[in-house]
Design a protein around this motif. Structure first.
Motif, PDB file in Angstrom:
ATOM      1  N   ALA A 160       0.812  -1.214   0.000  1.00 40.66           N
ATOM      2  CA  ALA A 160       0.000   0.000   0.000  1.00 40.66           C
ATOM      3  C   ALA A 160       0.848   1.268   0.000  1.00 40.66           C
ATOM      4  O   ALA A 160       0.520   2.252  -0.682  1.00 40.66           O
ATOM      5  N   PHE A 161       1.927   1.269   0.781  1.00 36.40           N
ATOM      6  CA  PHE A 161       2.712   2.494   0.934  1.00 36.40           C
ATOM      7  C   PHE A 161       3.844   2.599  -0.090  1.00 36.40           C
ATOM      8  O   PHE A 161       4.567   3.595  -0.103  1.00 36.40           O
ATOM      9  N   LEU A 162       3.966   1.630  -0.946  1.00 38.33           N
ATOM     10  CA  LEU A 162       5.025   1.622  -1.962  1.00 38.33           C
ATOM     11  C   LEU A 162       4.749   2.677  -3.032  1.00 38.33           C
ATOM     12  O   LEU A 162       3.617   2.858  -3.470  1.00 38.33           O
ATOM     13  N   GLY A 163       5.794   3.382  -3.446  1.00 36.24           N
ATOM     14  CA  GLY A 163       5.671   4.274  -4.593  1.00 36.24           C
ATOM     15  C   GLY A 163       5.161   5.674  -4.291  1.00 36.24           C
ATOM     16  O   GLY A 163       4.639   6.340  -5.173  1.00 36.24           O
ATOM     17  N   ARG A 164       5.287   6.115  -3.054  1.00 34.47           N
ATOM     18  CA  ARG A 164       4.860   7.464  -2.658  1.00 34.47           C
ATOM     19  C   ARG A 164       3.458   7.772  -3.197  1.00 34.47           C
ATOM     20  O   ARG A 164       3.264   8.666  -4.019  1.00 34.47           O
ATOM     21  N   PRO A 165       2.452   7.044  -2.744  1.00 31.56           N
ATOM     22  CA  PRO A 165       1.094   7.249  -3.242  1.00 31.56           C
ATOM     23  C   PRO A 165       0.554   8.634  -2.900  1.00 31.56           C
ATOM     24  O   PRO A 165       0.890   9.207  -1.864  1.00 31.56           O
ATOM     25  N   ARG A 166      -0.290   9.159  -3.777  1.00 32.28           N
ATOM     26  CA  ARG A 166      -0.963  10.429  -3.506  1.00 32.28           C
ATOM     27  C   ARG A 166      -2.254  10.212  -2.744  1.00 32.28           C
ATOM     28  O   ARG A 166      -2.730  11.100  -2.051  1.00 32.28           O
ATOM     29  N   LEU A 167      -2.864   9.025  -2.926  1.00 31.33           N
ATOM     30  CA  LEU A 167      -4.089   8.687  -2.214  1.00 31.33           C
ATOM     31  C   LEU A 167      -3.935   7.302  -1.611  1.00 31.33           C
ATOM     32  O   LEU A 167      -3.474   6.375  -2.280  1.00 31.33           O
ATOM     33  N   LEU A 168      -4.313   7.164  -0.348  1.00 30.93           N
ATOM     34  CA  LEU A 168      -4.279   5.879   0.343  1.00 30.93           C
ATOM     35  C   LEU A 168      -5.703   5.469   0.703  1.00 30.93           C
ATOM     36  O   LEU A 168      -6.420   6.215   1.378  1.00 30.93           O
ATOM     37  N   LEU A 169      -6.110   4.297   0.225  1.00 29.07           N
ATOM     38  CA  LEU A 169      -7.418   3.725   0.545  1.00 29.07           C
ATOM     39  C   LEU A 169      -7.158   2.526   1.444  1.00 29.07           C
ATOM     40  O   LEU A 169      -6.753   1.457   0.969  1.00 29.07           O
TER      41      LEU A 169
END
Length: 233
Positions: A160-169
């Motif tokens: 989930a936190f991989l890749g510097r997400p802009r949105l986290l669900l």
């Protein structure tokens, strides 16, 4: 804080989901999430929580209204644009989501490899760092069926936190967790928010997020009549 996104990161504007496709109530859903915000959504029904996250990610057809991510309407985009945007979303889901034909490390990296142009060695290096953060001895390479529930949960956090997400669900990983994930999970979420990510944290009950109460921007309940705002004070 990263403020390059102008306006809401995610905007549900009177979005009416298809009941036949989602099982969500066919009523208007409206919500805005700005960069750095953390919105808690209480959803007692786990399947509804998953489908709500699907709607935010543009995976549920709408009968009316719109869902926009980073200012772009999911319904108007072509496949290439959709893939690029989904590469900016990190997700923890209760839906079975580990392909058994892949080793777990490839299952972790798959979203980044499919939706972005990042090279494999860069993705693996970041995933290895996150694996250690979430308490794994390293990036897991066994097939998912060979991992314990505890390690699969940790791996889901890494993905989930991989890749510097802009949105986290995030369908809550803390409730009934077989491991103590609270500190690394809340730490990773805070770090992502400091870098401009918006968070939707889907929980089954209010007790889960109390330790993070001061960091919560707003609270909602997913009910039969749609999204209902809840006072947090």
């Amino acid at each position: 804080m990263d403020t390059r996104t102008v306006g809401p990161l995610l905007e549900l504007n009177k979005a009416v989901p298809s009941f036949e496709e989602s099982g969500l109530p066919p009523v208007p859903f409206s919500m805005r999430i700005m960069p750095g915000e953390c919105v808690v959504v209480e959803a007692r029904d786990a399947s509804r929580a998953t489908m709500f996250a699907d709607m935010c990610a543009g995976l549920v057809p709408l009968d009316d209204g719109s869902v926009k991510f980073m200012g772009l309407d999911w319904a108007t985009l072509k496949d290439r644009e959709i893939n690029a945007l989904r590469g900016r979303i990190g997700r923890i889901t209760r839906r079975p989501s580990w392909p058994e034909f892949l080793s777990t490390h490839l299952g972790i990296a798959l979203q980044q490899l499919h939706h972005t142009n990042r090279p494999l060695d860069e993705v693996v290096a970041e995933a290895s760092r996150l694996s250690e953060w979430f308490g794994l001895p390293g990036l897991p390479v066994l097939r998912p069926s060979m991992l314990s529930d505890s390690d699969l949960l940790r791996a889901a956090c890494v993905r989930a936190f991989l890749g510097r997400p802009r949105l986290l669900l995030l369908e809550d990983p803390l409730e009934a967790s077989p491991v103590d994930l609270e500190n690394p999970f809340l730490g990773a979420m805070t770090d992502a928010r400091d870098k401009g990510a918006g968070v939707i944290w889907l929980v089954r009950n209010n007790a889960i997020w109390q330790a993070y109460r001061q960091g919560v921007t707003s609270m909602w309940r997913l009910a039969d009549d749609g999204l209902v705002a809840v006072r947090t004070g």
